[in-house]
Design a protein around this motif. Structure first.
Motif, PDB file in Angstrom:
ATOM      1  N   MET A  54     -31.731  26.919 -17.150  1.00  0.00           N
ATOM      2  CA  MET A  54     -30.757  25.849 -16.951  1.00  0.00           C
ATOM      3  C   MET A  54     -30.271  25.909 -15.506  1.00  0.00           C
ATOM      4  O   MET A  54     -29.725  26.915 -15.061  1.00  0.00           O
ATOM      5  CB  MET A  54     -29.586  25.956 -17.914  1.00  0.00           C
ATOM      6  N   ASP A  55     -30.511  24.809 -14.793  1.00  0.00           N
ATOM      7  CA  ASP A  55     -30.228  24.732 -13.363  1.00  0.00           C
ATOM      8  C   ASP A  55     -28.794  24.261 -13.128  1.00  0.00           C
ATOM      9  O   ASP A  55     -28.213  23.605 -13.991  1.00  0.00           O
ATOM     10  CB  ASP A  55     -31.208  23.718 -12.750  1.00  0.00           C
ATOM     11  N   ASP A  56     -28.253  24.565 -11.968  1.00  0.00           N
ATOM     12  CA  ASP A  56     -26.926  24.068 -11.555  1.00  0.00           C
ATOM     13  C   ASP A  56     -25.875  24.355 -12.619  1.00  0.00           C
ATOM     14  O   ASP A  56     -24.992  23.533 -12.879  1.00  0.00           O
ATOM     15  CB  ASP A  56     -26.960  22.547 -11.308  1.00  0.00           C
ATOM     16  N   PHE A  57     -25.989  25.509 -13.247  1.00  0.00           N
ATOM     17  CA  PHE A  57     -25.123  25.817 -14.377  1.00  0.00           C
ATOM     18  C   PHE A  57     -23.656  25.798 -13.958  1.00  0.00           C
ATOM     19  O   PHE A  57     -23.276  26.354 -12.939  1.00  0.00           O
ATOM     20  CB  PHE A  57     -25.471  27.185 -14.958  1.00  0.00           C
ATOM     21  N   VAL A 102     -27.831  33.740  -9.202  1.00  0.00           N
ATOM     22  CA  VAL A 102     -26.854  32.994  -8.407  1.00  0.00           C
ATOM     23  C   VAL A 102     -27.575  32.318  -7.252  1.00  0.00           C
ATOM     24  O   VAL A 102     -28.309  32.955  -6.491  1.00  0.00           O
ATOM     25  CB  VAL A 102     -25.705  33.901  -7.900  1.00  0.00           C
ATOM     26  N   GLU A 103     -27.362  31.018  -7.134  1.00  0.00           N
ATOM     27  CA  GLU A 103     -28.025  30.209  -6.115  1.00  0.00           C
ATOM     28  C   GLU A 103     -27.232  30.185  -4.814  1.00  0.00           C
ATOM     29  O   GLU A 103     -26.011  30.305  -4.831  1.00  0.00           O
ATOM     30  CB  GLU A 103     -28.122  28.750  -6.586  1.00  0.00           C
ATOM     31  N   GLY A 104     -27.946  29.993  -3.711  1.00  0.00           N
ATOM     32  CA  GLY A 104     -27.283  29.686  -2.449  1.00  0.00           C
ATOM     33  C   GLY A 104     -26.635  30.861  -1.738  1.00  0.00           C
ATOM     34  O   GLY A 104     -25.630  30.681  -1.046  1.00  0.00           O
TER      35      GLY A 104
END
Ligand code: C2E
Ligand code: CA
Ligand code: CA
Ligand code: CA
Length: 275
Positions: free
Chosen positions: A174-177, A231-233
């Motif tokens: 699941m993206d951009d959670f 964790v993105e970014g």
């Protein structure tokens, strides 16, 4: 010009404003780009924090435009979705990503973004299976990233498709959670393999403790449900230290690498082997 009918309302219609003209030009170019193979995939490493190993890469599409250079997906994916071009483009992306990843070491996986419109499309599962068969990539090496908006409508049909794909060994992330609604209830309704925590929580954690608290809570939730958390970014060493402290298993971000063309990913494999 309007009275001539839709087809005749060409780009020279003086009643049409600049933005509508630009949009039509973009749509025409988008169709042409598909026909002329003008898209390419860039790959960004997904890092396992335990051991700092590259687990895989996320495929991110770019459009190499003859006049405008490399165009970001934020510019054309929404239009591709509105016009339905995303079905063909998405198929190209899946095939290309699987083909390129099939040449990587067998423990390196590939994550592909899937739009809600693609998932809802009848032939989607078939398209995925054909991409695997055509490339020889094992389903266990493929991860599909979907946003929670995917589950908002046609929930039953979408869930069925996801279950089918998952039963074949493909992983679902699941993206951009945390950026949409009802994230938590979706975690109960569908067995995701991974949640990707949106970078907005990381950005905010500098100024306030709330972002950090939310990441920590989501990581804890993931752990108790047996779901991998990424964790993105991550852009700075400070952010990396914070994310480590919060207990996330994987990270992704400019600190490690921006998305790069396929020809530039090999050094990451070498880095893994040296350890
Ligand atoms: P996303 O799936 O959330 O992808 C992550 C985006 O964050 C990428 O932007 C990536 O370049 C960027 N990013 C990575 N690390 C950092 C960082 O440390 N700092 C910052 N500020 N940004 C970072 P990109 O490539 O421009 O893609 C934007 C969005 O376009 C994606 O967001 C995704 O929603 C969509 N997209 C990209 N490729 C595809 C595709 O093949 N299919 C579909 N359906 N959508 C795609
Ligand atoms: Ca993504
Ligand atoms: Ca994301
Ligand atoms: Ca996004």
């Amino acid at each position: 010009a309007k009275s001539l009918g839709r087809g005749a309302a060409c780009v020279f219609d003086p009643a049409m404003d600049d933005s509508a003209q630009a949009r039509m030009a973009l749509e025409r170019d988008l169709r042409e780009a598909l026909a002329t193979d003008a898209f390419e995939l860039h790959y960004q490493p997904l890092i396992e924090l335990d051991g700092d190993e590259v687990k895989g890469f996320e495929a991110l599409v770019r459009w190499r435009h003859p006049q405008r250079g490399l165009i970001s997906p934020a510019t054309f994916i929404p239009l591709a979705e509105e016009t339905g071009i995303i079905i063909q483009l998405g198929e190209w992306i899946l095939n290309q990503a699987c083909r390129e990843a099939a040449g990587w070491p067998s423990d390196v996986s590939i994550a592909v973004n899937v739009s809600a419109i693609q998932l809802r499309h009848r032939g989607f599962a078939q398209t995925v299976l054909l991409a695997l068969a055509g490339s020889g990539l094992k389903p266990e090496r493929l991860e599909l990233e979907i946003t929670e908006s995917v589950l908002l409508d046609d929930t039953e049909a979408n869930l069925q498709t996801l279950h089918l794909l998952r039963s074949m060994g493909i992983r679902i992330a699941m993206d951009d959670f945390g950026t949409g609604y009802s994230s938590l209830s979706y975690l109960r309704r569908f067995p995701f393999d991974k949640i990707k925590i949106d970078q907005s929580f990381l950005r905010n954690s500098d100024e306030s403790a709330e972002g950090a608290a939310i990441i920590r809570a989501l990581v804890g939730l993931g752990a108790s449900l047996g779901i991998t958390t990424l964790v993105e970014g991550v852009e700075t060493e400070d952010e990396l230290a914070a994310v480590r402290a919060q207990g996330a298993q994987q990270v992704q971000g400019f600190l490690f690498s921006a998305p790069r063309p396929a020809s530039e990913v090999a050094p990451f494999f070498d880095a893994n082997r040296k350890r």
